[in-house]
Enzyme design. Structure first.
Site, PDB file in Angstrom:
ATOM      1  N   HIS A 151      -2.803   8.060   6.493  1.00  0.00           N
ATOM      2  CA  HIS A 151      -1.711   8.917   5.616  1.00  0.00           C
ATOM      3  C   HIS A 151      -2.293  10.061   5.553  1.00  0.00           C
ATOM      4  CE1 HIS A 151       1.963   5.940   6.162  1.00  0.00           C
ATOM      5  NE2 HIS A 151       1.929   5.424   5.716  1.00  0.00           N
ATOM      6  N   GLN A 208       3.259  10.016   1.210  1.00  0.00           N
ATOM      7  CA  GLN A 208       4.345   9.272   1.131  1.00  0.00           C
ATOM      8  C   GLN A 208       5.305   9.373  -0.158  1.00  0.00           C
ATOM      9  OE1 GLN A 208       2.163   5.325   2.328  1.00  0.00           O
ATOM     10  NE2 GLN A 208       4.077   4.927   3.370  1.00  0.00           N
ATOM     11  N   CYS A 263       5.269  -0.052   7.658  1.00  0.00           N
ATOM     12  CA  CYS A 263       5.108   1.033   6.243  1.00  0.00           C
ATOM     13  C   CYS A 263       6.576   1.564   6.217  1.00  0.00           C
ATOM     14  CB  CYS A 263       4.554   2.221   7.420  1.00  0.00           C
ATOM     15  SG  CYS A 263       4.362   3.767   6.411  1.00  0.00           S
ATOM     16  N   LEU A 264       6.313   1.327   4.644  1.00  0.00           N
ATOM     17  CA  LEU A 264       7.373   2.406   3.531  1.00  0.00           C
ATOM     18  C   LEU A 264       8.304   3.262   4.188  1.00  0.00           C
ATOM     19  CD1 LEU A 264       5.843   1.479  -0.198  1.00  0.00           C
ATOM     20  CD2 LEU A 264       7.850  -0.303   0.990  1.00  0.00           C
ATOM     21  N   HIS A 318      -5.141   2.126   6.885  1.00  0.00           N
ATOM     22  CA  HIS A 318      -3.398   2.602   7.674  1.00  0.00           C
ATOM     23  C   HIS A 318      -3.314   3.410   6.887  1.00  0.00           C
ATOM     24  CE1 HIS A 318       1.165   1.977   7.738  1.00  0.00           C
ATOM     25  NE2 HIS A 318       0.469   2.178   6.577  1.00  0.00           N
ATOM     26  N   GLU A 319      -3.273   3.820   5.111  1.00  0.00           N
ATOM     27  CA  GLU A 319      -3.355   4.189   3.713  1.00  0.00           C
ATOM     28  C   GLU A 319      -4.078   5.559   4.256  1.00  0.00           C
ATOM     29  OE1 GLU A 319      -0.071   4.237   2.896  1.00  0.00           O
ATOM     30  OE2 GLU A 319      -0.891   1.658   2.737  1.00  0.00           O
ATOM     31  N   GLY A 340       0.947  -0.951  -0.123  1.00  0.00           N
ATOM     32  CA  GLY A 340      -0.324   0.265  -0.066  1.00  0.00           C
ATOM     33  C   GLY A 340       0.507   1.256  -0.428  1.00  0.00           C
TER      34      GLY A 340
END
Ligand code: QAP
Ligand code: CO
Length: 168
Positions: free
Chosen positions: A138, A51, A92-93, A134-135, A46
């Site tokens: 962000h 991000q 998470c990236l 989660h996304e 994701g």
């Protein structure tokens, strides 16, 4: 297509609240393609526009193993269908190398626009439901580390800051 740079915690730009996408254009679709290229290269499941330092309400997800289920959500709105929480070890990236248990509702529905600007709605459970929440966090400037203890968050912050100084 381009692989974009991913902002890393504790970069303050990750705290930006993204603005709704007014019109889905070819530029939006080019960004979406770059976001998939960036997510698949990482690899991740994701990625939110926040991000990659684009503060528009759009995100991409693909939880398949072979890149066969790309999902796009523009201006997503979540409704919790069942408040029962489930635990998942999230990563998470933007927080590379760290995984922590987070609790979230397991049954949600979402309305959004697709890559053609067409509205759709869908019920989600399991990993897809977790990943979407989660996304969307962000897009509101929120990270999974906000749900863990301040001590753990501080430890992660220090380690990532050290790593980022080493790379600079
Ligand atoms: C969000 O996360 C997510 O630490 C997507 O070193 C994750 O794609 C939602 C990744 C889990 C729900 C459950 C993380 C790659 C990828 C790392 C990701 C790393 C390399 C994370
Ligand atoms: Co993330």
């Amino acid at each position: 297509m381009a692989v974009l740079d991913i902002l890393e915690f504790p970069d303050p730009r990750l705290r930006t609240r993204a603005a709704p996408v007014e019109t889905v254009t070819d530029a939006t679709r080019a960004l979406i393609d770059d976001m998939f290229a960036t997510m698949y290269a990482a690899p991740g499941i994701g990625l939110a526009a926040t991000q990659v330092n684009v503060h528009q309400r759009l995100l991409v997800i693909d939880i398949s193993e072979d890149h066969s289920e790309p999902l796009v959500f523009i201006n997503p709105e979540i409704t919790v269908l069942d408040p029962a929480l489930g635990e998942y070890d999230e990563g998470c990236l933007s927080v590379p190398g760290f995984y922590e248990t987070v609790e979230r509702p397991q049954q949600i529905s979402v309305t959004a626009l697709d890559r053609n600007g067409e509205p759709f709605d869908r019920e989600l459970q399991g990993l897809l439901a977790i990943c979407l929440q989660h996304e969307v966090d962000h897009l509101d400037g929120k990270l999974f580390v906000d749900y863990i203890s301040p001590l753990k968050r501080q430890r992660i912050r220090r380690k990532l800051e050290k790593e980022q100084r080493r790379q600079a």
